[in-house]
Scaffold this motif. Structure first.
Motif, PDB file in Angstrom:
ATOM      1  N   GLN A   1      58.142  18.672 -65.939  1.00  0.00           N
ATOM      2  CA  GLN A   1      59.117  18.817 -64.857  1.00  0.00           C
ATOM      3  C   GLN A   1      58.720  19.995 -63.969  1.00  0.00           C
ATOM      4  O   GLN A   1      58.350  21.056 -64.475  1.00  0.00           O
TER       5      GLN A   1
ATOM      6  N   PHE B   1      61.426  10.771 -62.404  1.00  0.00           N
ATOM      7  CA  PHE B   1      62.643  11.190 -61.706  1.00  0.00           C
ATOM      8  C   PHE B   1      62.302  12.164 -60.585  1.00  0.00           C
ATOM      9  O   PHE B   1      61.270  12.823 -60.593  1.00  0.00           O
TER      10      PHE B   1
ATOM     11  N   GLY C   1      56.067  15.415 -71.737  1.00  0.00           N
ATOM     12  CA  GLY C   1      56.937  15.474 -70.567  1.00  0.00           C
ATOM     13  C   GLY C   1      56.571  16.627 -69.662  1.00  0.00           C
ATOM     14  O   GLY C   1      56.021  17.644 -70.103  1.00  0.00           O
TER      15      GLY C   1
ATOM     16  N   ASN D   1      71.992  13.212 -76.993  1.00  0.00           N
ATOM     17  CA  ASN D   1      71.060  12.866 -75.924  1.00  0.00           C
ATOM     18  C   ASN D   1      71.767  12.129 -74.790  1.00  0.00           C
ATOM     19  O   ASN D   1      71.430  12.310 -73.618  1.00  0.00           O
TER      20      ASN D   1
ATOM     21  N   ARG E   1      62.427  15.716 -78.171  1.00  0.00           N
ATOM     22  CA  ARG E   1      62.305  14.293 -78.433  1.00  0.00           C
ATOM     23  C   ARG E   1      60.960  13.967 -79.093  1.00  0.00           C
ATOM     24  O   ARG E   1      59.985  14.716 -78.966  1.00  0.00           O
TER      25      ARG E   1
ATOM     26  N   ALA F   1      71.847  13.428 -70.914  1.00  0.00           N
ATOM     27  CA  ALA F   1      71.282  12.600 -69.855  1.00  0.00           C
ATOM     28  C   ALA F   1      72.302  12.238 -68.782  1.00  0.00           C
ATOM     29  O   ALA F   1      71.944  12.074 -67.613  1.00  0.00           O
TER      30      ALA F   1
ATOM     31  N   ARG G   1      69.810  21.046 -63.906  1.00  0.00           N
ATOM     32  CA  ARG G   1      69.209  20.344 -65.053  1.00  0.00           C
ATOM     33  C   ARG G   1      68.819  21.320 -66.164  1.00  0.00           C
ATOM     34  O   ARG G   1      67.806  21.164 -66.826  1.00  0.00           O
TER      35      ARG G   1
ATOM     36  N   ASP H   1      65.299  15.290 -70.078  1.00  0.00           N
ATOM     37  CA  ASP H   1      64.570  14.096 -70.504  1.00  0.00           C
ATOM     38  C   ASP H   1      63.692  14.355 -71.727  1.00  0.00           C
ATOM     39  O   ASP H   1      63.241  13.401 -72.366  1.00  0.00           O
TER      40      ASP H   1
ATOM     41  N   ASP I   1      60.168   7.691 -68.341  1.00  0.00           N
ATOM     42  CA  ASP I   1      60.857   7.604 -67.067  1.00  0.00           C
ATOM     43  C   ASP I   1      60.232   8.578 -66.075  1.00  0.00           C
ATOM     44  O   ASP I   1      59.539   9.524 -66.452  1.00  0.00           O
TER      45      ASP I   1
ATOM     46  N   GLY J   1      58.522  13.568 -65.247  1.00  0.00           N
ATOM     47  CA  GLY J   1      58.638  12.368 -66.046  1.00  0.00           C
ATOM     48  C   GLY J   1      58.286  12.625 -67.495  1.00  0.00           C
ATOM     49  O   GLY J   1      57.775  13.696 -67.854  1.00  0.00           O
ATOM     50  N   VAL J   2      58.573  11.653 -68.332  1.00  0.00           N
ATOM     51  CA  VAL J   2      58.253  11.729 -69.761  1.00  0.00           C
ATOM     52  C   VAL J   2      57.691  10.385 -70.206  1.00  0.00           C
ATOM     53  O   VAL J   2      57.942   9.340 -69.583  1.00  0.00           O
TER      54      VAL J   2
END
Length: 534
Positions: free
Chosen positions: A302, A256, A300, A140, A245, A144, A151, A216, A254, A284-285
């Protein structure tokens, strides 16, 4: 009727037990031997492993030879404990289990009171002695922090020593979700198995990967090759085993956003102005406990948006003078590499004289062709040169949701949902037919995965995985015009689609020749049961 129902029930049970596909490990195992200081093995020692992030605890007892095994442990940080009356308690922390890992951790107990404790901090890498395959875990932290084009975690597969781009030969096309093709150990690009949370995660059309969770939302993945275990027999070259995750006893998350904008770019050398390229990637997650030590959630999202309509492409089209029958400018020396051209005075199928002094009676021009050409932009260049751009609009959405529930020390379940939606617009700008190059399409890939783990005995674990994936690709037309709209004697039932192949001086209509439609595939539906024992 009862007999038929019984056969159906038996068939369903057999399918669940046998499975349509091989089930892959997304868990890990700890095993080893417990001895005293003299080297004698110790039976009856209680050994437990506690996942420090969630509080989940698994316990076993060493057998008569002092051996123990704790199979099917979720990946993550652990603390190992061992205790036996007459000996000091043993505690080893700092253990981090990675996907499909089976480290050997041997324990030495010292004589003393159980209330006394020997603590060991294990920061060094654990030794793997039970796997014949060659594997490398991308953690991880690497996912990251390493530079990552777009990404897309697929790019990190190349960190494995024998992974590279295969070049030509793969079936990566418009008929599957856009992905990165990887060859491992010299194998084909479609020879790699992709698994997400223990179930197959690849498109049945070309055996390439479906979209992996964004960084993420991805815990880690492992690339294995060479003499792999039987459960990876779906493809012989390699296996990429990924895990999403999960939530823990602490809330974490987070937000982003990553931006690229044309205002920071230089102008293309062949364009009259800068393009309008804009790329935004945001989301975000969040994850945490619903009930501490028992029930956890993770979610999450995106979105990636791209907008561009550059004008760097060149085409040569009929000038206004040519549409009026005057081809003197197009036939002149400056427009033909310094050599003037005299157009023929007779053309098969054209009655009378065709061109006289490079001019022709406009009534002799095909009215349908003239009608098509009049939809082109007007060019002031005497040679018909014009610039045009291809609209590049894309939107991608990824959604990941996961729930983990520890029912008891012997039983746990999880459920995961993953969605990838990729929407690509047509290159047609709505006005200039020269921009018709690629049609628009929308690609949906999503899958469900449910897992159940039950501890039957100290060294026997029953794991069940039920999963189903679906892909759906919908293509749309450019909605330009039909042949009937230009006066041709052609039925308009074919829709607003025109395909033209032009040979000669002019680069006319680079239209796509596809038709609208939808491709819907059930990627995989499987139920797998796996028994593991120490």
């Amino acid at each position: 009727m009862k007999r038929i129902c019984l056969y159906v029930l038996v068939g369903c049970i057999a399918f669940a037990l046998a499975g349509a596909t091989a089930w892959a490990q997304t868990t890990a195992q700890i095993s080893g031997t417990v001895k005293d200081q003299s080297g004698a093995v110790l039976p009856g020692v209680e050994v437990s492993a506690t996942q420090t992030a969630t509080g989940a605890k698994r316990t076993t007892v060493t057998n008569e030879t002092g051996n123990y095994a704790l199979p099917s442990l979720p990946i993550g940080p652990y603390m190992l404990e061992a205790s036996l009356p007459g000996f000091k308690s043993y505690v080893q922390s700092g253990i981090v289990l990675q996907v499909d890992e089976s480290p050997i951790i041997n324990v030495v107990l010292q004589v003393g009171q159980v209330s006394e404790q020997v603590e060991v901090q294990a920061n060094a890498g654990l030794v793997e002695t039970q796997r014949t395959a060659i594997g490398q875990v991308v953690t991880n932290k690497q996912i990251a922090e390493l530079p990552l084009n777009g990404r897309d975690p697929h790019e990190l597969i190349f960190l494995a020593g024998m992974a590279l781009t295969p070049g030509i030969g793969s079936m990566n096309s418009i008929r599957n979700y856009p992905t990165v093709v990887v060859s491992v150990a010299g194998g084909n690009g479609d020879g790699v198995s992709y698994l997400l949370d223990g179930s197959i995660w690849q498109d049945p059309y070309n055996s390439l990967s479906m979209p992996l969770p964004f960084p993420d939302a991805l815990q880690e993945f492992k690339v294995e090759t060479s003499a792999m275990q039987a459960q990876y027999g779906f493809h012989a070259t390699a296996a990429v085993n990924a895990v999403t995750r999960s939530g823990s006893n602490e809330f974490h998350g987070d937000l982003f956003e990553f931006v690229r904008n044309y205002k920071f770019n230089a102008r293309d050398a062949f364009a009259t102005q800068r393009d309008t390229y804009k790329r935004n990637q945001f989301g975000g997650v969040i994850g945490g406990p619903i009930k501490k030590d028992k029930l956890f959630f993770f979610g999450g999202y995106q979105r990636t948006s791209l907008r561009s309509d550059g004008i760097q492409n060149t085409a040569f089209i009929p000038t206004p003078a040519a549409l009026a029958g005057d081809f003197t400018g197009l036939a002149s020396a400056p427009c033909n590499r310094g050599i003037a051209i005299t157009l023929p005075s007779s053309i098969p199928g054209v009655p009378g004289e065709a061109f006289v002094n490079n001019r022709i009676d406009p009534s002799k021009l095909n009215p349908v062709a003239v009608a098509v050409a009049r939809t082109f932009p007007v060019t002031n260049d005497p040679c018909g040169r014009t610039l045009y751009g291809l609209v590049a609009n894309q939107d991608e959405d990824q959604v990941v949701a996961k729930v983990d529930y520890t029912i008891s020390p012997k039983q746990s379940v999880f459920g995961r949902y993953m969605l990838g939606r990729f929407n690509t617009g047509s290159t047609y700008d709505g006005n200039n037919p020269l921009s018709i190059n690629t049609y628009g399409y929308q690609d949906f890939d999503y899958g469900f995965n449910i897992g159940h783990t039950y501890l039957i005995g100290n060294n026997i674990v029953n794991s069940l995985r039920v999963a189903a994936n679906r892909t759906n690709i919908v293509k749309s037309n450019d909605n330009y015009k039909s042949w009937a709209d230009f006066g041709a004697n052609v039925t308009p039932l074919g829709g607003k689609v025109i395909a033209i192949t032009a040979t000669g001086a002019f680069q006319c209509l680079p239209f796509s020749t596809t038709s609208a439609g939808s491709r819907d595939r059930i990627s995989s539906g499987s139920a797998e049961r796996f028994f593991s024992s120490g």
